[in-house]
Design an enzyme around this catalytic site. Sequence first.
Site, PDB file in Angstrom:
ATOM      1  N   TYR A  61      -8.250  -2.851   2.068  1.00 22.50           N
ATOM      2  CA  TYR A  61      -7.774  -3.676   3.187  1.00 22.50           C
ATOM      3  C   TYR A  61      -6.821  -4.735   2.643  1.00 22.50           C
ATOM      4  O   TYR A  61      -7.094  -5.378   1.623  1.00 22.50           O
ATOM      5  CB  TYR A  61      -8.944  -4.375   3.881  1.00 22.50           C
ATOM      6  N   GLU A 108      -1.012  -6.494   8.893  1.00 19.34           N
ATOM      7  CA  GLU A 108      -2.257  -5.911   8.388  1.00 19.34           C
ATOM      8  C   GLU A 108      -2.083  -4.444   8.054  1.00 19.34           C
ATOM      9  O   GLU A 108      -1.506  -3.685   8.842  1.00 19.34           O
ATOM     10  CB  GLU A 108      -3.362  -6.082   9.441  1.00 19.34           C
TER      11      GLU A 108
END
Length: 394
Positions: A108, A196
């Site tokens: 992530y 993101e």
Amino acid sequence: MNIHEYQSKQILREFGVKVPEGKAVFSPEEAARVAKDLSSPYVVKAQIHAGGRGKAGGVKIAHNIDDVKKFASELLGKVLVTHQTGPEGKEVNRLLIEEGSNIAKEYYLSFVIDRKTAQVVMMGSEEGGMEIEQVAADTPEKIFYEYIDPVAGLMPFQTRRMAFNMHFKPEVQGKVTKLMHCLYEAFIAKDCSIAEINPLVVTKENDVVALDAKLNFDDSALYRHPDIEALRDTTEEDPKELAAAKAGLSYVNLGGDVACMVNGAGLAMATVDIIKFYGGEPANFLDVGGDSTVEKIAEAFRIMQSDDQVHSVFVNIFGGINKCDVIAAGIVEAAKVVGLRVPVVVRLDGTNVDKGRAILKDNPVKEVVMAEKMDEGAKLAVELAAKHAAEAKA
């Protein structure tokens, strides 16, 4: 402002971030045509402005063209319900068809604005994928942060430290740190509020690829980016929020049944809180701003009452630049032009409060009830909403 995954990936590609080959499609036939130019396996991904698509069945792996067409037929027009859409879900109107990746490990990575420090912060974790929210809740120590000086920008030592903390293999760390810099450059250049990648993957061939991407943008900076504004998909946005923006109103749908019309963000948040305190559910955050007109107030009522969600309205105004008599005249005009189909509780104070109250007394509207104090008005609005909802069901 939000955009779709395929649009985010196109922007990141321009900044040097590696993404899978793919293209957006709008029909099963187009999906099959696009897949013919890609390598299998193929990934068929629903494009909606919400996360959690994989868990909701919005991501399919196809091993041949026929399956691509079949999955596209199943997904187009389907309503996906995820933890971010709410129970009403979102209809799928477009898909992303792209090549699959030979995934070895998922990570992530994101950049966001930290309001407390007034800095951009890079966040990373080796626990990427669909469960990142659970990781944040259960094992927050697995998420690492690098706070970025706005003058110096993202420094090489920060990307190296993040790559080390995320346990990337030595042979891919150079690619990873380069990607971090590219993502940061995109974040700054496009005035993002979030950039993101989840998951960021390392393949078995040691490629570093953004398998999914999400870019959100600062609405106040869109005037600098007409190319970004052109990517807006209004079918993904709340019609009431769009209408409010067009009218110069700040509106956010909160899903409850007590509508709030206030002036000033601070008072708006306090009004939402006090409605919750008395057991009600705020329907919206609506700030009419400091330049209200009679027509603007009437339009606010039209927007608030445009569906069956609202069962009462609490008008909570502290007059300053906004004058109470203008608000009151707007309420009377709304009753004439738009019609008030739910009870309206009005609490006025501040500039021209006596004139405002006099307007409402001299032009009595059946649905309007006056309240002297904020807590009194909030409590009454909650009670009237419950009564109106019960009568509507009867």
